[in-house]
Design an enzyme around this catalytic site. Sequence first.
Site, PDB file in Angstrom:
ATOM      1  N   HIS A   1      -5.784  29.358 -78.427  1.00 23.66           N
ATOM      2  CA  HIS A   1      -7.142  29.445 -79.241  1.00 23.66           C
ATOM      3  C   HIS A   1      -7.542  28.228 -79.787  1.00 23.66           C
ATOM      4  O   HIS A   1      -8.585  28.021 -79.634  1.00 23.66           O
ATOM      5  CB  HIS A   1      -7.542  30.668 -78.802  1.00 23.66           C
ATOM      6  CG  HIS A   1      -7.322  31.556 -80.518  1.00 23.66           C
ATOM      7  ND1 HIS A   1      -6.597  31.789 -80.695  1.00 23.66           N
ATOM      8  CD2 HIS A   1      -8.420  30.991 -81.630  1.00 23.66           C
ATOM      9  CE1 HIS A   1      -7.187  31.448 -82.185  1.00 23.66           C
ATOM     10  NE2 HIS A   1      -7.921  31.953 -82.515  1.00 23.66           N
TER      11      HIS A   1
HETATM   12  C1  UD1 Z   1     -12.526  32.040 -84.225  1.00 20.24           C
HETATM   13  C2  UD1 Z   1     -12.218  32.220 -85.837  1.00 20.24           C
HETATM   14  C3  UD1 Z   1     -10.322  31.276 -85.924  1.00 20.24           C
HETATM   15  C4  UD1 Z   1      -9.605  32.592 -85.452  1.00 20.24           C
HETATM   16  C5  UD1 Z   1     -10.679  33.515 -84.108  1.00 20.24           C
HETATM   17  C6  UD1 Z   1     -10.085  34.181 -83.547  1.00 20.24           C
HETATM   18  C7  UD1 Z   1     -13.611  30.114 -87.150  1.00 20.24           C
HETATM   19  C8  UD1 Z   1     -13.385  28.726 -88.019  1.00 20.24           C
HETATM   20  N1  UD1 Z   1     -12.273  30.502 -86.241  1.00 20.24           N
HETATM   21  O1  UD1 Z   1     -11.829  30.921 -83.632  1.00 20.24           O
HETATM   22  O2  UD1 Z   1      -9.994  31.472 -87.241  1.00 20.24           O
HETATM   23  O3  UD1 Z   1      -8.340  33.065 -85.320  1.00 20.24           O
HETATM   24  O4  UD1 Z   1     -11.782  33.169 -83.864  1.00 20.24           O
HETATM   25  O5  UD1 Z   1     -10.634  34.605 -81.551  1.00 20.24           O
HETATM   26  O6  UD1 Z   1     -14.146  31.239 -87.557  1.00 20.24           O
HETATM   27  N2  UD1 Z   1     -16.802  32.183 -77.835  1.00 20.24           N
HETATM   28  C9  UD1 Z   1     -17.206  33.123 -76.635  1.00 20.24           C
HETATM   29  N3  UD1 Z   1     -17.790  34.629 -76.908  1.00 20.24           N
HETATM   30  C10 UD1 Z   1     -17.627  35.041 -78.613  1.00 20.24           C
HETATM   31  C11 UD1 Z   1     -17.175  34.246 -79.527  1.00 20.24           C
HETATM   32  C12 UD1 Z   1     -16.957  33.040 -79.062  1.00 20.24           C
HETATM   33  O7  UD1 Z   1     -17.368  32.942 -74.570  1.00 20.24           O
HETATM   34  O8  UD1 Z   1     -17.999  36.701 -78.313  1.00 20.24           O
HETATM   35  C13 UD1 Z   1     -16.891  31.044 -77.324  1.00 20.24           C
HETATM   36  C14 UD1 Z   1     -17.702  30.406 -77.721  1.00 20.24           C
HETATM   37  O9  UD1 Z   1     -18.070  29.329 -76.582  1.00 20.24           O
HETATM   38  C15 UD1 Z   1     -17.451  29.553 -78.712  1.00 20.24           C
HETATM   39  C16 UD1 Z   1     -16.307  29.840 -78.968  1.00 20.24           C
HETATM   40  O10 UD1 Z   1     -15.385  30.687 -78.345  1.00 20.24           O
HETATM   41  O11 UD1 Z   1     -18.110  28.315 -79.274  1.00 20.24           O
HETATM   42  C17 UD1 Z   1     -15.874  29.315 -80.251  1.00 20.24           C
HETATM   43  O12 UD1 Z   1     -16.365  30.597 -80.619  1.00 20.24           O
HETATM   44  P1  UD1 Z   1     -15.994  30.490 -82.397  1.00 20.24           P
HETATM   45  O13 UD1 Z   1     -16.616  31.880 -83.077  1.00 20.24           O
HETATM   46  O14 UD1 Z   1     -16.801  29.598 -82.649  1.00 20.24           O
HETATM   47  O15 UD1 Z   1     -14.591  30.318 -83.045  1.00 20.24           O
HETATM   48  P2  UD1 Z   1     -13.166  31.344 -82.141  1.00 20.24           P
HETATM   49  O16 UD1 Z   1     -12.137  30.165 -81.808  1.00 20.24           O
HETATM   50  O17 UD1 Z   1     -13.445  32.028 -81.650  1.00 20.24           O
END
Ligand code: UD1
Length: 356
Positions: free
Chosen positions: A204
Amino acid sequence: MTVLHVVGARPNFMKAAPVYRALAQRGVTQVLVHTGQHYDAQMSDVFFQALEIPAPDESLNVGSGSHAQQTAAIMSKFEPVLLARKPDVVLVYGDVNSTVAAALVCAKLGVKIGHVEAGLRSFDRTMPEEINRLVTDQLADILFTPSTDGDENLAREGVAREKIFFVGNVMIDTLIHFLPKADALYPALQQELSLQNFGLVTLHRPSNVDEAGTFLPMLKVLDELSRDLPLIFPVHPRTRDKWTQELNKCNPNLRTIAPQGYLEFLALQKNASVVVTDSGGIQEETSYLGTPCLTLRENTERPITITLGTNVLIGRDWNLLRSEFTKALNGNRKRGSELPFWDGHASDRIAEVLLR
Ligand code: UD1
């Protein structure tokens, strides 16, 4: 004493759960704030249920956005909550955007901060989490480290020794607590997914999944390896949203499934012949469980998983991946040894420090 916990993203929940439990056992008043960084039921609600954490007292519902948007949204929504709840100390966990955002708000308002999982460093500032770690540790008043490399990193950065407490790994507290439950549900999961021998994959990290030039060659190698050992790939929303079509084109032995709940994923890690991942926490969990872990990153902020655990850094060396994968299949794999203070009592140590 009132302790306020801030959680927001999937890896926070298993770190906060045992600390919450240890403080509850000692009669401490607690407030749980969920920033809403992760909001899909599969990324959040299922963990609250499985980990037996009470529903949040405050939900900030910030959702997704750029790093600046997300961090700013958490800060502006958290500030009034902090002012209203007046805790004696705020605990933040790990290295996600919710961690650094909450720490900044506390520091500006003069509220004491405890950082759980302090001191880890990948020494790679292109990684958003490294920035979050560096900033949070500079702001924190009490720094709880999972391994002694953390203490050394903090001392080198000028953090006073008396603020640093080597307590061990809280995520392993959760693993130890819930392993019997994960074992109990494995037979049903095995039947549902028709599992015999299998490997487990998670990917991811933006540095792996955002660009076609990086992700597609990686997927090609995994597709090839899955012909020797079927691979189960629970797909993070970030990866799924970008690559659904390409994932669907892989051979059926590379099987994508929805993100799993805590107990299900723990059972999969324990029973897999090998895990291929870019996660931080999975490097630790596999090390504890003795499952070989091949990490598709150039560096790790958790070096103890290499020196004492089962982790091997692969980077993007596909020949190394092939050879380590084959070694794991043949049982000729890296075996871990005992990890200091990864004993199920890190949270008790945190609670005792806070009460002192
Ligand atoms: C975040 C953490 C990362 C951790 C990971 C675990 C930061 C910088 N990164 O990354 O360290 O390893 O969580 O999962 O804080 N999205 C959904 N549903 C959700 C959450 C996210 O669809 O419930 C999608 C969205 O498109 C979003 C993308 O995932 O833009 C990324 O989510 P984000 O919370 O920004 O970062 P992660 O990649 O999940």
